[in-house]
Design a protein around this motif. Structure first.
Motif, PDB file in Angstrom:
ATOM      1  N   ALA A 126     -11.497  20.665  -7.122  1.00  0.00           N
ATOM      2  CA  ALA A 126     -10.418  20.214  -6.237  1.00  0.00           C
ATOM      3  C   ALA A 126      -9.688  19.039  -6.883  1.00  0.00           C
ATOM      4  O   ALA A 126     -10.179  18.415  -7.813  1.00  0.00           O
ATOM      5  N   ARG A 127      -8.503  18.779  -6.359  1.00  0.00           N
ATOM      6  CA  ARG A 127      -7.691  17.632  -6.802  1.00  0.00           C
ATOM      7  C   ARG A 127      -7.135  16.976  -5.554  1.00  0.00           C
ATOM      8  O   ARG A 127      -6.593  17.656  -4.676  1.00  0.00           O
ATOM      9  N   THR A 128      -7.261  15.660  -5.478  1.00  0.00           N
ATOM     10  CA  THR A 128      -6.822  14.914  -4.300  1.00  0.00           C
ATOM     11  C   THR A 128      -6.069  13.669  -4.735  1.00  0.00           C
ATOM     12  O   THR A 128      -6.481  12.992  -5.676  1.00  0.00           O
ATOM     13  N   GLU A 129      -4.968  13.394  -4.038  1.00  0.00           N
ATOM     14  CA  GLU A 129      -4.233  12.155  -4.282  1.00  0.00           C
ATOM     15  C   GLU A 129      -4.690  11.109  -3.270  1.00  0.00           C
ATOM     16  O   GLU A 129      -4.796  11.389  -2.077  1.00  0.00           O
ATOM     17  N   VAL A 130      -4.946   9.903  -3.782  1.00  0.00           N
ATOM     18  CA  VAL A 130      -5.416   8.799  -2.945  1.00  0.00           C
ATOM     19  C   VAL A 130      -4.379   7.688  -3.004  1.00  0.00           C
ATOM     20  O   VAL A 130      -4.007   7.231  -4.088  1.00  0.00           O
ATOM     21  N   ARG A 131      -3.920   7.252  -1.835  1.00  0.00           N
ATOM     22  CA  ARG A 131      -2.996   6.115  -1.757  1.00  0.00           C
ATOM     23  C   ARG A 131      -3.814   4.837  -1.887  1.00  0.00           C
ATOM     24  O   ARG A 131      -4.893   4.718  -1.306  1.00  0.00           O
ATOM     25  N   THR A 132      -3.301   3.881  -2.661  1.00  0.00           N
ATOM     26  CA  THR A 132      -4.041   2.651  -2.919  1.00  0.00           C
ATOM     27  C   THR A 132      -3.231   1.424  -2.498  1.00  0.00           C
ATOM     28  O   THR A 132      -2.004   1.469  -2.440  1.00  0.00           O
ATOM     29  N   SER A 133      -3.934   0.334  -2.235  1.00  0.00           N
ATOM     30  CA  SER A 133      -3.275  -0.913  -1.833  1.00  0.00           C
ATOM     31  C   SER A 133      -2.732  -1.673  -3.032  1.00  0.00           C
ATOM     32  O   SER A 133      -1.828  -2.491  -2.898  1.00  0.00           O
ATOM     33  N   ARG A 134      -3.296  -1.441  -4.208  1.00  0.00           N
ATOM     34  CA  ARG A 134      -2.774  -1.975  -5.464  1.00  0.00           C
ATOM     35  C   ARG A 134      -3.158  -1.005  -6.576  1.00  0.00           C
ATOM     36  O   ARG A 134      -3.814  -0.001  -6.329  1.00  0.00           O
ATOM     37  N   GLU A 135      -2.775  -1.291  -7.787  1.00  0.00           N
ATOM     38  CA  GLU A 135      -2.965  -0.326  -8.866  1.00  0.00           C
ATOM     39  C   GLU A 135      -4.447  -0.049  -9.126  1.00  0.00           C
ATOM     40  O   GLU A 135      -5.259  -0.951  -9.293  1.00  0.00           O
TER      41      GLU A 135
END
Length: 152
Positions: free
Chosen positions: A122-131
């Motif tokens: 699987a492949r998932t995009e994760v939103r982050t608070s900083r880099e």
């Protein structure tokens, strides 16, 4: 009093070295203790082996990251594989992004639906608070929360 009277009714001495030190055990008594101790050691070893296998053996469900791609300063894509003994059940995995200092900067729970395959990619995009500098799979479980279940 004859010598045969003393042999039939032995009385322990009241003083002297024989009263202070116990008499030697018979070979049968020592053998019984050895057998009992050996059985105890074998049982303890089996218990330790069972607990070790249960703790460190192959898990029913596991997930591991196979790659990641930093898409932007606030998004990381994580590629991973999920292995499960029973592929007919859905699995929930936690995928996260980590910053340079090791702190977690983003997390996402993902539903891996039931399938025929024991191993699923699987492949998932994760939103982050900083880099983020790395993406990883924190863990996977068969206890899927109600909010992750697909709508029928």
């Amino acid at each position: 009093m004859s010598s045969s009277d003393r042999a039939t009714n032995p009385t322990p001495p009241q003083s002297g070295p024989r009263a202070t030190y116990p008499t030697e055990q018979s070979p049968q008594s020592r053998r019984r203790w050895f057998i009992a101790a050996s059985i105890g050691v074998v049982i303890a070893g089996l218990i330790v082996a069972f607990l070790g296998f249960r703790s460190f053996g192959d898990p029913d469900i596991s997930g591991s990251a196979t790659g990641y791609d930093v898409i932007s300063p606030d998004t990381i894509a994580v590629q991973y594989t999920v292995n499960r003994k029973d592929p007919s059940h859905a699995v929930a995995c936690v995928v996260r992004g980590r910053a340079q200092d090791g702190s977690e900067v983003g997390r996402r729970e993902v539903l891996i639906p039931a399938s025929r395959d024991v191993q699923v990619g699987a492949r998932t995009e994760v939103r982050t608070s900083r880099e983020a500098v790395i993406g990883e799979v924190f863990g996977c479980t068969g206890n899927v929360p109600a909010y992750l279940k697909p709508i029928d």
